[in-house]
Design a protein around this motif. Structure first.
Motif, PDB file in Angstrom:
ATOM      1  N   MET A 242     -11.291  -3.532   5.647  1.00 61.31           N
ATOM      2  CA  MET A 242     -10.460  -2.936   4.625  1.00 61.31           C
ATOM      3  C   MET A 242     -10.567  -3.736   3.333  1.00 61.31           C
ATOM      4  O   MET A 242     -10.599  -3.153   2.271  1.00 61.31           O
ATOM      5  N   GLN A 243     -10.588  -5.069   3.427  1.00 61.94           N
ATOM      6  CA  GLN A 243     -10.662  -5.894   2.230  1.00 61.94           C
ATOM      7  C   GLN A 243     -11.954  -5.614   1.463  1.00 61.94           C
ATOM      8  O   GLN A 243     -11.981  -5.700   0.239  1.00 61.94           O
ATOM      9  N   MET A 244     -12.998  -5.264   2.179  1.00 60.21           N
ATOM     10  CA  MET A 244     -14.289  -5.018   1.545  1.00 60.21           C
ATOM     11  C   MET A 244     -14.241  -3.817   0.595  1.00 60.21           C
ATOM     12  O   MET A 244     -14.880  -3.803  -0.435  1.00 60.21           O
ATOM     13  N   TYR A 245     -13.406  -2.800   0.959  1.00 60.05           N
ATOM     14  CA  TYR A 245     -13.352  -1.570   0.173  1.00 60.05           C
ATOM     15  C   TYR A 245     -12.099  -1.445  -0.678  1.00 60.05           C
ATOM     16  O   TYR A 245     -11.929  -0.483  -1.405  1.00 60.05           O
ATOM     17  N   GLY A 246     -11.196  -2.366  -0.568  1.00 60.82           N
ATOM     18  CA  GLY A 246      -9.938  -2.255  -1.298  1.00 60.82           C
ATOM     19  C   GLY A 246      -8.901  -1.529  -0.465  1.00 60.82           C
ATOM     20  O   GLY A 246      -9.064  -1.332   0.726  1.00 60.82           O
ATOM     21  N   GLY A 247      -7.824  -1.125  -1.080  1.00 55.77           N
ATOM     22  CA  GLY A 247      -6.714  -0.515  -0.361  1.00 55.77           C
ATOM     23  C   GLY A 247      -6.889   0.948  -0.017  1.00 55.77           C
ATOM     24  O   GLY A 247      -6.086   1.517   0.700  1.00 55.77           O
ATOM     25  N   ILE A 248      -7.949   1.584  -0.542  1.00 57.80           N
ATOM     26  CA  ILE A 248      -8.156   3.007  -0.276  1.00 57.80           C
ATOM     27  C   ILE A 248      -9.655   3.281  -0.187  1.00 57.80           C
ATOM     28  O   ILE A 248     -10.439   2.770  -0.980  1.00 57.80           O
ATOM     29  N   PHE A 249     -10.040   4.056   0.833  1.00 57.36           N
ATOM     30  CA  PHE A 249     -11.439   4.435   0.967  1.00 57.36           C
ATOM     31  C   PHE A 249     -11.569   5.698   1.810  1.00 57.36           C
ATOM     32  O   PHE A 249     -10.613   6.134   2.444  1.00 57.36           O
ATOM     33  N   ARG A 250     -12.760   6.287   1.786  1.00 64.75           N
ATOM     34  CA  ARG A 250     -13.029   7.507   2.539  1.00 64.75           C
ATOM     35  C   ARG A 250     -13.818   7.161   3.784  1.00 64.75           C
ATOM     36  O   ARG A 250     -14.728   6.337   3.759  1.00 64.75           O
ATOM     37  N   LEU A 251     -13.471   7.817   4.901  1.00 65.42           N
ATOM     38  CA  LEU A 251     -14.133   7.608   6.180  1.00 65.42           C
ATOM     39  C   LEU A 251     -14.615   8.962   6.684  1.00 65.42           C
ATOM     40  O   LEU A 251     -13.864   9.937   6.682  1.00 65.42           O
ATOM     41  N   TRP A 252     -15.871   9.027   7.085  1.00 63.65           N
ATOM     42  CA  TRP A 252     -16.421  10.252   7.640  1.00 63.65           C
ATOM     43  C   TRP A 252     -16.480  10.130   9.157  1.00 63.65           C
ATOM     44  O   TRP A 252     -17.032   9.181   9.690  1.00 63.65           O
ATOM     45  N   LEU A 253     -15.884  11.084   9.863  1.00 64.39           N
ATOM     46  CA  LEU A 253     -16.000  11.190  11.310  1.00 64.39           C
ATOM     47  C   LEU A 253     -16.599  12.566  11.590  1.00 64.39           C
ATOM     48  O   LEU A 253     -15.908  13.578  11.502  1.00 64.39           O
ATOM     49  N   GLY A 254     -17.884  12.542  11.875  1.00 63.92           N
ATOM     50  CA  GLY A 254     -18.576  13.821  12.029  1.00 63.92           C
ATOM     51  C   GLY A 254     -18.593  14.544  10.702  1.00 63.92           C
ATOM     52  O   GLY A 254     -18.961  13.984   9.677  1.00 63.92           O
ATOM     53  N   ARG A 255     -18.157  15.781  10.713  1.00 66.76           N
ATOM     54  CA  ARG A 255     -18.144  16.546   9.469  1.00 66.76           C
ATOM     55  C   ARG A 255     -16.813  16.478   8.733  1.00 66.76           C
ATOM     56  O   ARG A 255     -16.629  17.102   7.696  1.00 66.76           O
ATOM     57  N   TYR A 256     -15.869  15.692   9.279  1.00 64.50           N
ATOM     58  CA  TYR A 256     -14.554  15.572   8.654  1.00 64.50           C
ATOM     59  C   TYR A 256     -14.457  14.300   7.819  1.00 64.50           C
ATOM     60  O   TYR A 256     -14.875  13.234   8.233  1.00 64.50           O
ATOM     61  N   SER A 257     -13.869  14.447   6.662  1.00 61.76           N
ATOM     62  CA  SER A 257     -13.665  13.328   5.752  1.00 61.76           C
ATOM     63  C   SER A 257     -12.187  12.957   5.766  1.00 61.76           C
ATOM     64  O   SER A 257     -11.321  13.827   5.712  1.00 61.76           O
ATOM     65  N   TYR A 258     -11.915  11.662   5.861  1.00 62.52           N
ATOM     66  CA  TYR A 258     -10.545  11.167   5.868  1.00 62.52           C
ATOM     67  C   TYR A 258     -10.383  10.142   4.756  1.00 62.52           C
ATOM     68  O   TYR A 258     -11.289   9.366   4.481  1.00 62.52           O
ATOM     69  N   ILE A 259      -9.234  10.133   4.156  1.00 63.47           N
ATOM     70  CA  ILE A 259      -8.911   9.121   3.160  1.00 63.47           C
ATOM     71  C   ILE A 259      -8.015   8.097   3.862  1.00 63.47           C
ATOM     72  O   ILE A 259      -6.960   8.441   4.395  1.00 63.47           O
ATOM     73  N   ILE A 260      -8.446   6.854   3.877  1.00 68.80           N
ATOM     74  CA  ILE A 260      -7.700   5.774   4.515  1.00 68.80           C
ATOM     75  C   ILE A 260      -6.994   4.981   3.421  1.00 68.80           C
ATOM     76  O   ILE A 260      -7.630   4.495   2.494  1.00 68.80           O
ATOM     77  N   ILE A 261      -5.679   4.894   3.551  1.00 67.62           N
ATOM     78  CA  ILE A 261      -4.880   4.153   2.582  1.00 67.62           C
ATOM     79  C   ILE A 261      -4.232   2.997   3.338  1.00 67.62           C
ATOM     80  O   ILE A 261      -3.427   3.216   4.234  1.00 67.62           O
ATOM     81  N   GLY A 262      -4.606   1.793   2.974  1.00 70.34           N
ATOM     82  CA  GLY A 262      -4.128   0.622   3.690  1.00 70.34           C
ATOM     83  C   GLY A 262      -3.212  -0.262   2.879  1.00 70.34           C
ATOM     84  O   GLY A 262      -3.049  -1.430   3.196  1.00 70.34           O
ATOM     85  N   SER A 263      -2.622   0.277   1.860  1.00 71.39           N
ATOM     86  CA  SER A 263      -1.751  -0.517   1.007  1.00 71.39           C
ATOM     87  C   SER A 263      -0.430   0.221   0.812  1.00 71.39           C
ATOM     88  O   SER A 263      -0.421   1.390   0.415  1.00 71.39           O
ATOM     89  N   PRO A 264       0.692  -0.449   1.090  1.00 72.76           N
ATOM     90  CA  PRO A 264       1.995   0.209   0.901  1.00 72.76           C
ATOM     91  C   PRO A 264       2.208   0.697  -0.531  1.00 72.76           C
ATOM     92  O   PRO A 264       2.806   1.743  -0.738  1.00 72.76           O
ATOM     93  N   GLU A 265       1.685  -0.047  -1.489  1.00 75.88           N
ATOM     94  CA  GLU A 265       1.864   0.346  -2.887  1.00 75.88           C
ATOM     95  C   GLU A 265       1.155   1.669  -3.192  1.00 75.88           C
ATOM     96  O   GLU A 265       1.621   2.449  -4.013  1.00 75.88           O
ATOM     97  N   LEU A 266       0.020   1.907  -2.539  1.00 77.48           N
ATOM     98  CA  LEU A 266      -0.723   3.138  -2.790  1.00 77.48           C
ATOM     99  C   LEU A 266      -0.160   4.335  -2.031  1.00 77.48           C
ATOM    100  O   LEU A 266      -0.256   5.468  -2.501  1.00 77.48           O
ATOM    101  N   ILE A 267       0.430   4.097  -0.857  1.00 80.69           N
ATOM    102  CA  ILE A 267       0.944   5.203  -0.052  1.00 80.69           C
ATOM    103  C   ILE A 267       2.360   5.606  -0.463  1.00 80.69           C
ATOM    104  O   ILE A 267       2.771   6.743  -0.265  1.00 80.69           O
ATOM    105  N   GLU A 268       3.102   4.692  -1.103  1.00 83.43           N
ATOM    106  CA  GLU A 268       4.486   4.973  -1.469  1.00 83.43           C
ATOM    107  C   GLU A 268       4.658   6.235  -2.313  1.00 83.43           C
ATOM    108  O   GLU A 268       5.513   7.069  -2.005  1.00 83.43           O
ATOM    109  N   PRO A 269       3.863   6.435  -3.378  1.00 84.33           N
ATOM    110  CA  PRO A 269       4.052   7.656  -4.173  1.00 84.33           C
ATOM    111  C   PRO A 269       3.802   8.929  -3.362  1.00 84.33           C
ATOM    112  O   PRO A 269       4.437   9.950  -3.603  1.00 84.33           O
ATOM    113  N   ILE A 270       2.930   8.847  -2.394  1.00 86.02           N
ATOM    114  CA  ILE A 270       2.633  10.019  -1.566  1.00 86.02           C
ATOM    115  C   ILE A 270       3.800  10.313  -0.635  1.00 86.02           C
ATOM    116  O   ILE A 270       4.291  11.438  -0.557  1.00 86.02           O
ATOM    117  N   LEU A 271       4.266   9.273   0.081  1.00 82.97           N
ATOM    118  CA  LEU A 271       5.343   9.481   1.045  1.00 82.97           C
ATOM    119  C   LEU A 271       6.686   9.752   0.393  1.00 82.97           C
ATOM    120  O   LEU A 271       7.547  10.399   0.985  1.00 82.97           O
TER     121      LEU A 271
END
Length: 145
Positions: free
Chosen positions: A1-30
């Motif tokens: 996670m540190q390598m990509y910062g607090g937010i990055f995209r992960l591909w699992l097969g044909r599905y794309s996921y956005i991974i948010i690993g920082s409380p500061e970044l997820i707070e506005p969403i939640l």
């Protein structure tokens, strides 16, 4: 996670996921008043956690969140610091004993953690100590290591 910062995209097969690993970044969403329904991938969790707040969306989420908010107010949580501290020290001692007993062998810490979580829940939310370890173990259906 540190390598990509607090937010990055992960591909699992044909599905794309956005991974948010920082409380500061997820707070506005939640904290957004416009919470849509959860992705269908979350349906797998429903068998384990039921209709919990984490899986709800929309008006139902808002109602339950509003109901729970007072329980997580800083002043309320601060009143439980002594209990949290006492139980965490007790848990650390228990884990140290288990490590000494099991040496280089893997062991399941879930029963221990469940025991301490139940103790904390009883003392904070219900205002009562869970009495004896035997009663707690009987309720949980297991014993601590």
């Amino acid at each position: 996670m540190q390598m990509y910062g607090g937010i990055f995209r992960l591909w699992l097969g044909r599905y794309s996921y956005i991974i948010i690993g920082s409380p500061e970044l997820i707070e506005p969403i939640l904290s957004s008043p416009i919470i849509g329904s959860r992705p269908k991938e979350c349906d797998v969790l429903k068998d384990y956690i039921g209709d919990s707040l984490a899986l709800l969306g929309g008006e139902e989420w808002k109602q339950r969140r509003r109901m729970l908010a007072p329980a997580f107010h800083n002043q309320t949580l601060n009143s439980f610091i002594d209990t949290f501290n006492e139980k965490s020290v007790e848990c650390a001692r228990c884990l140290n004993r288990a490590v000494e007993v099991h040496k280089d062998v893997e062991f399941d810490i879930l029963p221990m953690m469940t025991h301490f979580a139940l103790d904390i829940l009883c003392e904070t939310a219900m205002g009562r100590k869970s009495n004896t370890e035997e009663k707690t173990d009987a309720y949980l259906g297991n014993s601590m290591a």
